[in-house]
Enzyme design. Structure first.
Site, PDB file in Angstrom:
ATOM      1  N   GLN A 168     -67.557  -2.553  31.469  1.00  0.00           N
ATOM      2  CA  GLN A 168     -66.630  -3.654  31.778  1.00  0.00           C
ATOM      3  C   GLN A 168     -65.181  -3.185  31.877  1.00  0.00           C
ATOM      4  O   GLN A 168     -64.318  -3.945  32.317  1.00  0.00           O
ATOM      5  CB  GLN A 168     -66.733  -4.759  30.726  1.00  0.00           C
TER       6      GLN A 168
ATOM      7  N   HIS B 237     -75.382  -4.876  29.003  1.00  0.00           N
ATOM      8  CA  HIS B 237     -74.378  -4.315  29.925  1.00  0.00           C
ATOM      9  C   HIS B 237     -74.569  -2.810  30.112  1.00  0.00           C
ATOM     10  O   HIS B 237     -74.297  -2.281  31.195  1.00  0.00           O
ATOM     11  CB  HIS B 237     -72.956  -4.536  29.375  1.00  0.00           C
TER      12      HIS B 237
ATOM     13  N   GLY C 267     -67.039  -9.433  22.259  1.00  0.00           N
ATOM     14  CA  GLY C 267     -67.692  -8.156  22.509  1.00  0.00           C
ATOM     15  C   GLY C 267     -67.285  -7.634  23.864  1.00  0.00           C
ATOM     16  O   GLY C 267     -66.882  -8.404  24.747  1.00  0.00           O
TER      17      GLY C 267
ATOM     18  N   HIS D 184     -76.360  -9.188  24.385  1.00  0.00           N
ATOM     19  CA  HIS D 184     -75.554  -9.332  25.608  1.00  0.00           C
ATOM     20  C   HIS D 184     -74.825  -8.020  25.938  1.00  0.00           C
ATOM     21  O   HIS D 184     -74.851  -7.560  27.088  1.00  0.00           O
ATOM     22  CB  HIS D 184     -74.557 -10.482  25.396  1.00  0.00           C
ATOM     23  N   GLU D 185     -74.209  -7.410  24.919  1.00  0.00           N
ATOM     24  CA  GLU D 185     -73.424  -6.190  25.173  1.00  0.00           C
ATOM     25  C   GLU D 185     -74.327  -5.002  25.480  1.00  0.00           C
ATOM     26  O   GLU D 185     -74.004  -4.181  26.348  1.00  0.00           O
ATOM     27  CB  GLU D 185     -72.513  -5.865  23.989  1.00  0.00           C
TER      28      GLU D 185
ATOM     29  N   CYS E 162     -68.791 -14.338  29.489  1.00  0.00           N
ATOM     30  CA  CYS E 162     -68.655 -12.893  29.666  1.00  0.00           C
ATOM     31  C   CYS E 162     -67.297 -12.629  30.290  1.00  0.00           C
ATOM     32  O   CYS E 162     -66.907 -13.309  31.242  1.00  0.00           O
ATOM     33  CB  CYS E 162     -69.774 -12.380  30.564  1.00  0.00           C
ATOM     34  N   LEU E 163     -66.586 -11.643  29.780  1.00  0.00           N
ATOM     35  CA  LEU E 163     -65.247 -11.355  30.305  1.00  0.00           C
ATOM     36  C   LEU E 163     -65.299 -10.926  31.772  1.00  0.00           C
ATOM     37  O   LEU E 163     -64.310 -11.052  32.487  1.00  0.00           O
ATOM     38  CB  LEU E 163     -64.566 -10.269  29.459  1.00  0.00           C
TER      39      LEU E 163
END
Ligand code: NI
Length: 181
Positions: free
Chosen positions: A52, A142, A47, A138-139, A95-96
């Site tokens: 991000q 953000h 995701g 999670h997304e 997480c990226l």
């Protein structure tokens, strides 16, 4: 061009900002979604949220079950969590924007999310006890300036951020994860 260099790394104010709802699905939004999907697949994430890649709008891409040959992408415009219930489950998340660390986060196990797709249709996603349920939460976090470490208590968060700095100094790149503790 898809590149892991597109990914905004913590700490960065863009990851702490409330993102603006998308008023109209324009070509810019469509190409942003495309770029995010490319970045997500390039970094083997499941995701990615627009902040991000430095765009402070409410756009998320998710694909929790792709292989090299078959992709199953979801693009969520202005996603909203309608229901979050069920037993709390703690799992290790990556997480990226935090290469090299895994954080144990406790979240409700069942969610219902509403979002527009790129055609403007209102879609409903329901997930229970699986990666999709975690990834959605999670997304969407953000988009409201919340990252996985914000779910930790202050001391645990400080330790994780220290571990993250060490991982970065050791050369961790987006997509690198630590083995689940
Ligand atoms: Ni993330």
């Amino acid at each position: 061009m898809a590149s892991i260099d597109d990914i905004v790394l913590a700490p960065d104010d863009r990851l702490k900002t409330e993102c603006a709802p998308i008023e109209e699905i324009t070509d810019d939004i469509r190409s942003l979604a495309e770029r995010m999907l490319e970045d997500m697949y390039a970094t083997e994430g499941c995701g990615l949220a627009a902040p991000q890649v430095g765009e402070l709008v409410q756009l998320v891409v998710i694909d929790v079950d792709y292989t090299k040959t078959k992709k199953n992408p979801y693009v969520l415009v202005n996603p909203r969590i309608i229901v979050a219930d069920g037993e709390e489950r703690e799992t290790g998340e990556g997480c990226l924007s935090f290469p090299g660390i895994t954080v144990r986060v406790s979240r409700p196990s069942h969610v219902v999310v509403e979002a527009r797709n790129l055609d403007g249709d209102l879609m409903r996603y329901e997930a229970s006890d699986n990666l999709m349920a975690i990834c959605l939460q999670h997304e969407i976090d953000h988009l409201h300036g919340i990252t996985m470490v914000d779910h930790l208590k202050p001391l645990a968060r400080m330790r994780k951020m220290h571990e993250f700095e060490e991982a970065l100094a050791a050369g961790a790149r987006p997509g690198d994860v630590e083995a689940d503790e």
